[in-house]
Motif scaffolding. Structure first.
Motif, PDB file in Angstrom:
ATOM      1  N   ASN A  23     -73.719 -23.041   8.028  1.00  0.00           N
ATOM      2  CA  ASN A  23     -74.908 -22.191   7.873  1.00  0.00           C
ATOM      3  C   ASN A  23     -76.228 -22.913   8.127  1.00  0.00           C
ATOM      4  OD1 ASN A  23     -73.366 -19.906   7.305  1.00  0.00           O
ATOM      5  ND2 ASN A  23     -73.256 -20.459   5.156  1.00  0.00           N
ATOM      6  N   HIS A  24     -76.171 -24.131   8.686  1.00  0.00           N
ATOM      7  CA  HIS A  24     -77.396 -24.849   9.046  1.00  0.00           C
ATOM      8  C   HIS A  24     -77.554 -24.976  10.558  1.00  0.00           C
ATOM      9  CE1 HIS A  24     -78.602 -26.129   5.010  1.00  0.00           C
ATOM     10  NE2 HIS A  24     -77.309 -26.149   4.769  1.00  0.00           N
ATOM     11  N   PHE A  25     -76.463 -24.758  11.289  1.00  0.00           N
ATOM     12  CA  PHE A  25     -76.493 -24.890  12.736  1.00  0.00           C
ATOM     13  C   PHE A  25     -75.795 -23.689  13.371  1.00  0.00           C
ATOM     14  CE2 PHE A  25     -76.553 -29.156  10.993  1.00  0.00           C
ATOM     15  CZ  PHE A  25     -77.657 -29.696  11.636  1.00  0.00           C
ATOM     16  N   LYS A  34     -75.192 -32.948  21.730  1.00  0.00           N
ATOM     17  CA  LYS A  34     -75.368 -32.802  20.278  1.00  0.00           C
ATOM     18  C   LYS A  34     -74.490 -31.681  19.719  1.00  0.00           C
ATOM     19  CE  LYS A  34     -80.014 -34.664  20.053  1.00  0.00           C
ATOM     20  NZ  LYS A  34     -81.387 -34.428  19.634  1.00  0.00           N
ATOM     21  N   THR A  35     -73.252 -31.609  20.228  1.00  0.00           N
ATOM     22  CA  THR A  35     -72.314 -30.614  19.712  1.00  0.00           C
ATOM     23  C   THR A  35     -71.263 -31.297  18.844  1.00  0.00           C
ATOM     24  OG1 THR A  35     -70.985 -30.751  21.734  1.00  0.00           O
ATOM     25  CG2 THR A  35     -72.614 -28.974  21.603  1.00  0.00           C
ATOM     26  N   LEU A  36     -70.982 -30.663  17.737  1.00  0.00           N
ATOM     27  CA  LEU A  36     -69.977 -31.137  16.794  1.00  0.00           C
ATOM     28  C   LEU A  36     -68.851 -30.116  16.759  1.00  0.00           C
ATOM     29  CD1 LEU A  36     -68.901 -32.900  14.455  1.00  0.00           C
ATOM     30  CD2 LEU A  36     -70.360 -31.542  12.922  1.00  0.00           C
ATOM     31  N   SER A  37     -67.654 -30.540  17.103  1.00  0.00           N
ATOM     32  CA  SER A  37     -66.477 -29.681  17.031  1.00  0.00           C
ATOM     33  C   SER A  37     -65.723 -30.018  15.760  1.00  0.00           C
ATOM     34  CB  SER A  37     -65.568 -29.896  18.242  1.00  0.00           C
ATOM     35  OG  SER A  37     -66.259 -29.581  19.430  1.00  0.00           O
ATOM     36  N   VAL A  38     -65.339 -28.977  15.018  1.00  0.00           N
ATOM     37  CA  VAL A  38     -64.644 -29.153  13.741  1.00  0.00           C
ATOM     38  C   VAL A  38     -63.438 -28.226  13.723  1.00  0.00           C
ATOM     39  CG1 VAL A  38     -64.840 -29.002  11.229  1.00  0.00           C
ATOM     40  CG2 VAL A  38     -66.829 -29.668  12.583  1.00  0.00           C
ATOM     41  N   GLY A  46     -60.933 -23.864  15.255  1.00  0.00           N
ATOM     42  CA  GLY A  46     -61.934 -24.849  15.596  1.00  0.00           C
ATOM     43  C   GLY A  46     -63.244 -24.176  15.952  1.00  0.00           C
ATOM     44  N   TYR A  47     -64.334 -24.826  15.590  1.00  0.00           N
ATOM     45  CA  TYR A  47     -65.672 -24.305  15.850  1.00  0.00           C
ATOM     46  C   TYR A  47     -66.542 -25.404  16.431  1.00  0.00           C
ATOM     47  CZ  TYR A  47     -64.081 -20.492  12.942  1.00  0.00           C
ATOM     48  OH  TYR A  47     -63.364 -19.445  12.435  1.00  0.00           O
ATOM     49  N   VAL A  48     -67.507 -25.003  17.245  1.00  0.00           N
ATOM     50  CA  VAL A  48     -68.457 -25.939  17.858  1.00  0.00           C
ATOM     51  C   VAL A  48     -69.831 -25.634  17.287  1.00  0.00           C
ATOM     52  CG1 VAL A  48     -69.488 -26.749  20.001  1.00  0.00           C
ATOM     53  CG2 VAL A  48     -67.088 -26.032  19.965  1.00  0.00           C
ATOM     54  N   PHE A  49     -70.441 -26.626  16.667  1.00  0.00           N
ATOM     55  CA  PHE A  49     -71.772 -26.497  16.076  1.00  0.00           C
ATOM     56  C   PHE A  49     -72.776 -27.131  17.028  1.00  0.00           C
ATOM     57  CE2 PHE A  49     -68.778 -25.985  12.782  1.00  0.00           C
ATOM     58  CZ  PHE A  49     -69.330 -25.035  11.944  1.00  0.00           C
ATOM     59  N   ARG A 100     -69.955 -16.565  19.950  1.00  0.00           N
ATOM     60  CA  ARG A 100     -71.080 -17.138  19.212  1.00  0.00           C
ATOM     61  C   ARG A 100     -71.327 -16.428  17.898  1.00  0.00           C
ATOM     62  NH1 ARG A 100     -73.957 -20.824  21.744  1.00  0.00           N
ATOM     63  NH2 ARG A 100     -73.676 -21.043  23.947  1.00  0.00           N
ATOM     64  N   SER A 101     -71.885 -17.166  16.979  1.00  0.00           N
ATOM     65  CA  SER A 101     -72.364 -16.613  15.720  1.00  0.00           C
ATOM     66  C   SER A 101     -73.868 -16.794  15.668  1.00  0.00           C
ATOM     67  CB  SER A 101     -71.734 -17.342  14.534  1.00  0.00           C
ATOM     68  OG  SER A 101     -72.390 -16.958  13.348  1.00  0.00           O
ATOM     69  N   ALA A 102     -74.531 -15.829  15.101  1.00  0.00           N
ATOM     70  CA  ALA A 102     -75.986 -15.927  14.977  1.00  0.00           C
ATOM     71  C   ALA A 102     -76.382 -16.547  13.651  1.00  0.00           C
ATOM     72  CB  ALA A 102     -76.606 -14.541  15.109  1.00  0.00           C
ATOM     73  N   ARG A 103     -75.426 -17.033  12.893  1.00  0.00           N
ATOM     74  CA  ARG A 103     -75.750 -17.616  11.593  1.00  0.00           C
ATOM     75  C   ARG A 103     -76.518 -18.908  11.750  1.00  0.00           C
ATOM     76  NH1 ARG A 103     -70.595 -17.468   7.599  1.00  0.00           N
ATOM     77  NH2 ARG A 103     -70.071 -15.287   7.913  1.00  0.00           N
ATOM     78  N   VAL A 104     -77.696 -18.917  11.192  1.00  0.00           N
ATOM     79  CA  VAL A 104     -78.504 -20.137  11.117  1.00  0.00           C
ATOM     80  C   VAL A 104     -79.251 -20.097   9.800  1.00  0.00           C
ATOM     81  CG1 VAL A 104     -78.785 -20.486  13.606  1.00  0.00           C
ATOM     82  CG2 VAL A 104     -80.407 -19.070  12.386  1.00  0.00           C
TER      83      VAL A 104
END
Length: 81
Positions: free
Chosen positions: A58-60, A16-20, A28-31, A69-73
């Motif tokens: 900011n949702h995942f 369930k990872t989304l790379s953008v 590129g980032y992995v959500f 990693r980012s702690a943004r959720v």
């Protein structure tokens, strides 16, 4: 429809990872923990950049492609919703 802000996406349904990857920065980032329904709606969206801003950013939890990693959720995710 192609996006002017998003260059490429990849989705792994198993993890369930989304790379953008973004056009302007090339970064590129992995959500993480992105439901398949969210990815399907993202792919089907006419304005992919707007959908990304409204439903993914900011949702995942996310990390850059190098593993930082980012702690943004969102507040909903922090509450387990």
């Amino acid at each position: 429809m192609p996006s002017t802000s998003i260059r490429k996406t990849e989705y792994d349904p198993g993890s369930k990872t989304l790379s953008v990857w973004f056009v302007a920065s090339g970064k590129g980032y992995v959500f993480e923990d992105v439901p398949p329904e969210t990815y399907a709606a993202f792919r089907a969206a006419f304005a992919k950049g707007r959908y990304f801003d409204d439903h993914i950013r900011n949702h995942f939890r996310y990390r850059d492609r190098y593993g930082i990693r980012s702690a943004r959720v969102s507040s909903l995710q922090r509450r387990g919703l």
